[in-house]
Design a protein around this motif. Sequence first.
Motif, PDB file in Angstrom:
ATOM      1  N   PHE A  48       0.770  -1.303   0.017  1.00 40.96           N
ATOM      2  CA  PHE A  48       0.163  -0.046   0.015  1.00 40.96           C
ATOM      3  C   PHE A  48       0.730   1.287   0.091  1.00 40.96           C
ATOM      4  O   PHE A  48       0.490   2.344   0.444  1.00 40.96           O
ATOM      5  N   SER A  49       2.234   1.146  -0.398  1.00 39.75           N
ATOM      6  CA  SER A  49       2.935   2.228  -0.725  1.00 39.75           C
ATOM      7  C   SER A  49       2.644   2.723  -2.336  1.00 39.75           C
ATOM      8  O   SER A  49       3.423   3.613  -2.641  1.00 39.75           O
ATOM      9  N   SER A  50       1.976   2.037  -3.127  1.00 37.87           N
ATOM     10  CA  SER A  50       2.023   2.268  -4.616  1.00 37.87           C
ATOM     11  C   SER A  50       0.527   2.187  -4.793  1.00 37.87           C
ATOM     12  O   SER A  50      -0.239   1.201  -4.195  1.00 37.87           O
ATOM     13  N   PRO A  51      -0.011   2.378  -5.882  1.00 38.10           N
ATOM     14  CA  PRO A  51      -1.369   2.352  -6.437  1.00 38.10           C
ATOM     15  C   PRO A  51      -1.756   0.934  -6.535  1.00 38.10           C
ATOM     16  O   PRO A  51      -0.815   0.200  -7.018  1.00 38.10           O
ATOM     17  N   ILE A  52      -3.050   0.743  -6.678  1.00 39.89           N
ATOM     18  CA  ILE A  52      -3.512  -0.685  -6.859  1.00 39.89           C
ATOM     19  C   ILE A  52      -4.891  -0.641  -7.768  1.00 39.89           C
ATOM     20  O   ILE A  52      -5.704  -0.081  -7.544  1.00 39.89           O
ATOM     21  N   LEU A  53      -4.585  -1.404  -8.823  1.00 40.57           N
ATOM     22  CA  LEU A  53      -5.796  -1.368  -9.828  1.00 40.57           C
ATOM     23  C   LEU A  53      -6.736  -2.495  -9.066  1.00 40.57           C
ATOM     24  O   LEU A  53      -6.353  -3.697  -8.619  1.00 40.57           O
ATOM     25  N   VAL A  54      -7.940  -2.091  -9.026  1.00 36.17           N
ATOM     26  CA  VAL A  54      -9.033  -2.889  -8.568  1.00 36.17           C
ATOM     27  C   VAL A  54     -10.138  -3.349  -9.868  1.00 36.17           C
ATOM     28  O   VAL A  54     -10.391  -2.400 -10.565  1.00 36.17           O
ATOM     29  N   VAL A  55     -10.232  -4.580  -9.875  1.00 33.58           N
ATOM     30  CA  VAL A  55     -11.067  -5.106 -11.078  1.00 33.58           C
ATOM     31  C   VAL A  55     -12.223  -6.128 -10.528  1.00 33.58           C
ATOM     32  O   VAL A  55     -11.805  -7.006  -9.850  1.00 33.58           O
ATOM     33  N   ASN A  56     -13.615  -5.955 -10.882  1.00 36.33           N
ATOM     34  CA  ASN A  56     -14.371  -6.888 -10.720  1.00 36.33           C
ATOM     35  C   ASN A  56     -14.393  -8.015 -11.515  1.00 36.33           C
ATOM     36  O   ASN A  56     -14.037  -7.849 -12.789  1.00 36.33           O
ATOM     37  N   SER A  57     -14.545  -9.268 -10.877  1.00 34.15           N
ATOM     38  CA  SER A  57     -14.333 -10.525 -11.911  1.00 34.15           C
ATOM     39  C   SER A  57     -15.445 -10.705 -12.538  1.00 34.15           C
ATOM     40  O   SER A  57     -15.382 -11.661 -13.373  1.00 34.15           O
ATOM     41  N   ASP A  58     -16.456  -9.860 -12.632  1.00 35.42           N
ATOM     42  CA  ASP A  58     -17.775 -10.235 -13.425  1.00 35.42           C
ATOM     43  C   ASP A  58     -17.930  -9.344 -14.753  1.00 35.42           C
ATOM     44  O   ASP A  58     -18.959  -8.783 -15.068  1.00 35.42           O
ATOM     45  N   VAL A  59     -16.842  -8.898 -15.265  1.00 36.64           N
ATOM     46  CA  VAL A  59     -16.804  -7.647 -16.261  1.00 36.64           C
ATOM     47  C   VAL A  59     -16.044  -8.239 -17.353  1.00 36.64           C
ATOM     48  O   VAL A  59     -14.908  -9.037 -17.095  1.00 36.64           O
ATOM     49  N   VAL A  60     -16.464  -7.832 -18.638  1.00 34.07           N
ATOM     50  CA  VAL A  60     -15.709  -8.272 -19.904  1.00 34.07           C
ATOM     51  C   VAL A  60     -15.334  -7.079 -20.435  1.00 34.07           C
ATOM     52  O   VAL A  60     -16.489  -6.265 -20.697  1.00 34.07           O
ATOM     53  N   THR A  61     -14.198  -6.784 -20.956  1.00 28.42           N
ATOM     54  CA  THR A  61     -13.739  -5.507 -21.532  1.00 28.42           C
ATOM     55  C   THR A  61     -12.571  -5.767 -22.259  1.00 28.42           C
ATOM     56  O   THR A  61     -11.814  -6.787 -22.193  1.00 28.42           O
ATOM     57  N   ASN A  62     -12.560  -4.874 -23.265  1.00 29.68           N
ATOM     58  CA  ASN A  62     -11.092  -4.904 -24.002  1.00 29.68           C
ATOM     59  C   ASN A  62     -10.240  -3.622 -23.655  1.00 29.68           C
ATOM     60  O   ASN A  62      -9.219  -3.081 -24.359  1.00 29.68           O
ATOM     61  N   PHE A  63     -10.610  -2.908 -22.317  1.00 32.41           N
ATOM     62  CA  PHE A  63      -9.690  -1.795 -21.958  1.00 32.41           C
ATOM     63  C   PHE A  63      -8.293  -2.142 -21.537  1.00 32.41           C
ATOM     64  O   PHE A  63      -8.393  -3.157 -20.761  1.00 32.41           O
ATOM     65  N   PRO A  64      -7.411  -1.509 -22.070  1.00 32.61           N
ATOM     66  CA  PRO A  64      -5.956  -1.931 -21.260  1.00 32.61           C
ATOM     67  C   PRO A  64      -5.829  -1.411 -20.095  1.00 32.61           C
ATOM     68  O   PRO A  64      -5.822  -0.468 -19.723  1.00 32.61           O
ATOM     69  N   TYR A  65      -5.728  -2.212 -19.133  1.00 32.88           N
ATOM     70  CA  TYR A  65      -5.499  -1.741 -17.777  1.00 32.88           C
ATOM     71  C   TYR A  65      -4.556  -0.902 -17.572  1.00 32.88           C
ATOM     72  O   TYR A  65      -4.548   0.109 -16.578  1.00 32.88           O
ATOM     73  N   GLU A  66      -3.265  -1.172 -18.045  1.00 31.90           N
ATOM     74  CA  GLU A  66      -2.120  -0.052 -17.861  1.00 31.90           C
ATOM     75  C   GLU A  66      -2.462   1.337 -18.370  1.00 31.90           C
ATOM     76  O   GLU A  66      -1.991   2.324 -17.803  1.00 31.90           O
ATOM     77  N   VAL A  67      -3.384   1.578 -19.284  1.00 36.66           N
ATOM     78  CA  VAL A  67      -3.586   2.999 -19.451  1.00 36.66           C
ATOM     79  C   VAL A  67      -4.367   3.579 -18.250  1.00 36.66           C
ATOM     80  O   VAL A  67      -4.040   4.876 -17.966  1.00 36.66           O
ATOM     81  N   LEU A  68      -5.338   3.046 -17.742  1.00 38.08           N
ATOM     82  CA  LEU A  68      -5.787   3.797 -16.338  1.00 38.08           C
ATOM     83  C   LEU A  68      -4.744   4.117 -15.242  1.00 38.08           C
ATOM     84  O   LEU A  68      -4.847   4.802 -14.588  1.00 38.08           O
ATOM     85  N   MET A  69      -3.892   2.701 -15.253  1.00 34.96           N
ATOM     86  CA  MET A  69      -2.903   3.050 -14.146  1.00 34.96           C
ATOM     87  C   MET A  69      -2.033   4.237 -14.450  1.00 34.96           C
ATOM     88  O   MET A  69      -1.573   4.934 -13.505  1.00 34.96           O
ATOM     89  N   ASP A  70      -1.558   4.294 -15.734  1.00 34.32           N
ATOM     90  CA  ASP A  70      -0.688   5.574 -16.026  1.00 34.32           C
ATOM     91  C   ASP A  70      -1.251   6.668 -15.858  1.00 34.32           C
ATOM     92  O   ASP A  70      -0.737   7.736 -15.402  1.00 34.32           O
ATOM     93  N   TYR A  71      -2.469   6.947 -16.377  1.00 38.56           N
ATOM     94  CA  TYR A  71      -3.332   8.274 -16.291  1.00 38.56           C
ATOM     95  C   TYR A  71      -3.344   8.411 -14.700  1.00 38.56           C
ATOM     96  O   TYR A  71      -3.452   9.665 -14.070  1.00 38.56           O
TER      97      TYR A  71
END
Length: 292
Positions: free
Chosen positions: A95-118
């Motif tokens: 918890f000294s760095s950001p954490i991506l949280v994703v629900n296991s019941d979603v289907v998407t093609n969005f690249p997760y790293e883009v959200l983290m970088d933003y």
Amino acid sequence: MQAICLAAGLGTRLRPITYHVPKPLFPIAGRPNLGRIIDDLNRSGFQHIVINAFHLKEKIKEYIVSNHPDCVISEEDELLGTGGGIKNASRFLNFSSPILVVNSDVVTNFPYEVLMDYHKGNNAFATLLLTDFGPLNSIKVDDEKVIGINTGYREACLCFTGISVISPEFLSMCPNRYPFSSVDILKEAIKSGKAVRYLQGEKIFKNFFWQDLGTPKGYLKAHELFLNFKGITPPTLHQDLKVIDWAWVDEDVKIPAHTTLCRCVVWPGTEIKTTTSFKDMVLTPYGVLNGG
């Protein structure tokens, strides 16, 4: 980079199937959705992945150990809520760095790293992935910030996809009681003036898609979107099987010739004994779901 995949829910809207198979293990095009999410996270550079589990957790553990042994499982003895699940898993996270949280019941093609970088580039308390999804729009936005959640208004509102990045400060705002929702923490953060930012999926990628598979209708739509995006031709057992629009028929099924399927998913191990027509249905060895 690190991520937590929330996989503890009961899946009540998908009963009776979820009495036997936890929702994260519902297959999309023949493969458990949880596995697809983990692969997408790995491709996006997330090497440390924690999965929380409660309902039918032994089945989730068995799947992870056999297929994704590098992942860590955070077990829950009772449902802790989305926020509680994150707090309970904090012993496995940095918890000294950001954490991506994703629900296991979603289907998407969005690249997760883009959200983290933003998120990293804006020094936000949290960053949400949003989309315009009609009646589910409940996140009020203004410019690049979220200014209200579940406001009851539809103007200038978007839908939360269940995908976000949280800052280390999130943990310090968690209460000492369970269960609690991560939405409650976000509301408190907004109220206290902390920056909760967002990206809108379709504004970033022209071919963006997203679907929650938590209902029979949503599960079937998720299949359709995924198959169209991947350009996959669903397998059929024999030429006498009639398919209208689309259908996914998995291996190891027994289905009579001349059966008609329209927007259906047939799980492995399913046996259909009489020739008939099925429309907007999920057919499994554990029962049938009507998505019409």
